[in-house]
Design an enzyme around this catalytic site. Structure first.
Site, PDB file in Angstrom:
ATOM      1  CG  ASP A   1      12.718 -46.250  16.165  1.00 23.47           C
ATOM      2  OD1 ASP A   1      13.679 -46.833  16.692  1.00 23.47           O
ATOM      3  OD2 ASP A   1      12.549 -45.018  16.258  1.00 23.47           O
TER       4      ASP A   1
ATOM      5  CG  HIS B   1      12.595 -43.268  22.928  1.00 26.08           C
ATOM      6  ND1 HIS B   1      13.053 -42.322  22.047  1.00 26.08           N
ATOM      7  CD2 HIS B   1      13.412 -44.347  22.780  1.00 26.08           C
ATOM      8  CE1 HIS B   1      14.107 -42.798  21.399  1.00 26.08           C
ATOM      9  NE2 HIS B   1      14.342 -44.018  21.826  1.00 26.08           N
TER      10      HIS B   1
END
Length: 604
Positions: A324, A251
């Site tokens: 993702d 992230h």
């Protein structure tokens, strides 16, 4: 070519069939299900404009609890991200193939509301004859669960593996899928197929079933079957080619995996192969760099050698590949939003997940331009759209995309599901230590004991105190946060003599980088243990905490902070049940040696 309305398509099909019957001397054999699927997919694909085809690739977050009515703040968020007001407007503007629900987007407040949102978005998607939406969420259960109670909560992957029953894992997935489909969600981004061999992994941890590839493979296959078989929900194994050996969170950065090709084949590949063999509908990519698989240094999401060469070629997978989230730094560093979707499609990806707010126009136009300029052929585009349409047919949402809102409460969180969750969770609690400073066993305590719950997780601490009270104990709660202050530690130490037991709920006390960089959770447990009064630590995240806590403190691994897990912990503390869980991961000592092997677990 403009899209033909579905009713028009049906009229044409009916007329064609009637003409054939008049001309033919005998009735033709009824069309097979495969024929019907192929005809529907072909009709949809042939009727789409280029803009509509590109829209099918995107799965985006939308802001609001209703398709058409939003708050001022949600309207502002949709405007900032997409230049329109409502979730329905976003679907219409981009001809979306999918949406994804998050609590922080305002999509999830209660089951009936979610069902109504799904119905409204599906009506918008199909009103001109277009295909229905794939509606997704991340309901891994455990620490990643978007549907809150009253939806049935399970303790997550690692807890399920600690319970030593693939049948229980399959049942948990089956119940989860049944409840998701009842509210209109037809794709779940689960199970996690990563093998967590790195105890310092900041992003996977208890989301992984095991540090053993064979164990992880068995549980992945079981959950694929539970989610998909007869439930109408597509499962998505993640994160290919394997996110289990990293100390960087994708992230926020670009993880680099240094596994050799042989190590990848032995450690990371087996659970994904198991998912493919089990008939997985979707596989999600990872924003990680694996030089042994692609020496160019691009993230796997953008790597043709990894997506097309390994996943599609060597593992034999021909289903949908989804990225993702594209708002993560792991795929954004070094690549602009105009290049990321194009490179992902060239690599072999089909679905483009969650562009960063404000990037959607750039990404959508970039794909359109790439097709018009020939950088991506229309045949390549059609290949992905066809896979997505096939998935929609396969999961039974074509022509049946609406859900019965009045039946939601008869499915979501019903008593039978809640009972199953407790039955599945009780055997997952794993006891690793149970000897105090005096050498005597700490647990179980008498049901009527006085217990002070000192907790780094307020909700879990309150749930545990309530569960202890239900077992007959007198329980108090002291919330201290994940970085307890000097005053909080002193207060807990001062309170210890007044209680028969102090329970410390820890949350990644091993973490020296983010959660507990100053070791305050470790200090809290150490100072409590030094009082000589009974102390038990309960880890609601990783069992790795035990390596950093004093041996004179008892230790239980719950792997989860869910209410159902805290009820199971309370039963173990008070002797209502004996601990039955076994470690599904290797727990290393602080020096890296093996402290506890897979399979370790005490009972009494």
């Amino acid at each position: 070519m403009p899209r033909m309305h579905r009713r028009s398509l049906l009229r044409v099909a009916a007329a064609t069939t009637a003409a054939a019957l008049i001309a033919a001397p005998t009735l033709a054999a009824p069309a097979s299900a495969d024929d019907e699927r192929e005809e529907w997919v072909a009709a949809q694909l042939d009727g789409m404009t280029l803009e509509e085809k590109v829209g099918q690739l995107f799965v985006v977050q939308v802001y609001g609890a209703d398709a058409h009515t939003v708050t001022d703040a949600q309207r502002a968020s949709n405007q900032a991200a997409y230049g329109v007001d409502t979730p329905a407007d976003v679907v219409q503007k981009y001809h979306l193939g999918g949406v994804i629900y998050f609590a922080w987007s305002g999509n999830v407040t209660n089951p009936r509301q979610v069902a109504q949102l799904s119905n409204g978005l599906q009506r918008t998607a199909t009103e001109d004859g277009g295909p229905p939406l794939i509606i997704s969420t991340d309901q891994e259960t455990g620490i990643v669960a978007r549907m809150p109670a009253p939806a049935t909560q399970f303790p997550g992957a690692q807890a399920l593996a600690a319970g030593q029953s693939t049948n229980a894992a399959r049942e948990a997935a089956k119940i989860t899928a049944r409840e998701l489909r009842a509210v209109g969600i037809n794709q779940n981004f689960a199970p996690v197929a990563d093998v967590n061999v790195n105890a310092e992994n900041p992003v996977i941890g208890v989301r992984s079933f095991s540090s053993d590839p064979a164990m992880a493979s068995a549980y992945v296959a079981a959950q694929v079957a539970g989610y998909q078989n007869g439930q109408g929900v597509a499962a998505a194994a993640k994160h290919f080619p394997g996110h289990g050996d990293t100390s960087t969170d994708s992230h926020y950065g670009v993880p680099e995996i240094d596994h050799t090709r042989a190590e990848w084949e032995a450690i990371d590949a087996p659970p994904f192969q198991a998912a493919v063999d089990a008939g997985i509908d979707v596989i999600m990519t990872a924003h990680i760099v694996v030089d042994s698989l692609d020496p160019t240094g691009v993230p796997a999401t953008l790597s043709e050698p990894i997506i097309t060469g390994l996943l599609r070629g060597e593992l034999g997978y021909d289903g949908v590949v989804v990225t993702d989230a594209l708002n993560m730094e792991g795929v954004r560093q070094g690549f602009g939003p105009d290049r990321v979707p194009v490179l992902a499609l060239q690599a072999g990806v089909d679905q483009l997940l969650v562009p960063k707010d404000g990037d959607m126009d750039v990404m959508y136009q970039a794909v359109l331009a790439a097709v018009r300029d020939g950088e991506i052929s229309e045949d390549r585009l059609d290949e992905s759209v066809e896979r997505i349409l096939e998935l929609k047919w396969k999961r039974g949402i074509t022509g049946d995309e609406q859900v019965d809102v009045d039946r939601v409460d008869r499915t979501v969180g019903v008593r039978a599901h809640q009972a199953a969750a407790q039955r599945i969770t009780d055997p997952t609690v794993t006891a690793l230590r149970n000897t105090g400073a005096d050498g005597a066993a700490i647990l179980p305590v008498a049901p009527a004991s006085s217990v002070n719950v000192v907790t780094t997780n307020t909700a879990a601490g309150n749930d545990l105190a309530a569960a202890l009270t239900a077992q007959g104990a007198t329980a108090t709660t002291q919330a201290v946060g994940t970085r307890p202050s000097d005053a909080a530690i002193a207060a807990a130490v001062q309170a210890a003599p007044a209680h028969d037991l102090t329970v410390v709920v820890t949350s990644n006390a091993w973490d020296t980088l983010t959660t507990d960089p100053q070791g305050r959770q470790r200090r809290l447990v150490a100072e409590l243990a030094a009082t000589g009064h009974p102390v038990v630590a309960v880890a609601v995240r990783n069992a790795y905490d035990v390596a950093y806590l004093p041996e004179s403190a008892g230790f239980l691994a719950a792997y989860s902070s869910t209410t159902v897990s805290m009820r199971s912990v309370a039963k173990v503390l008070t002797g209502a049940i004996s601990p039955a869980g076994r470690l599904p991961v290797v727990v290393p000592a602080a020096d890296g040696s093996v402290l506890y092997p897979i399979g370790h677990g005490l009972t009494w």
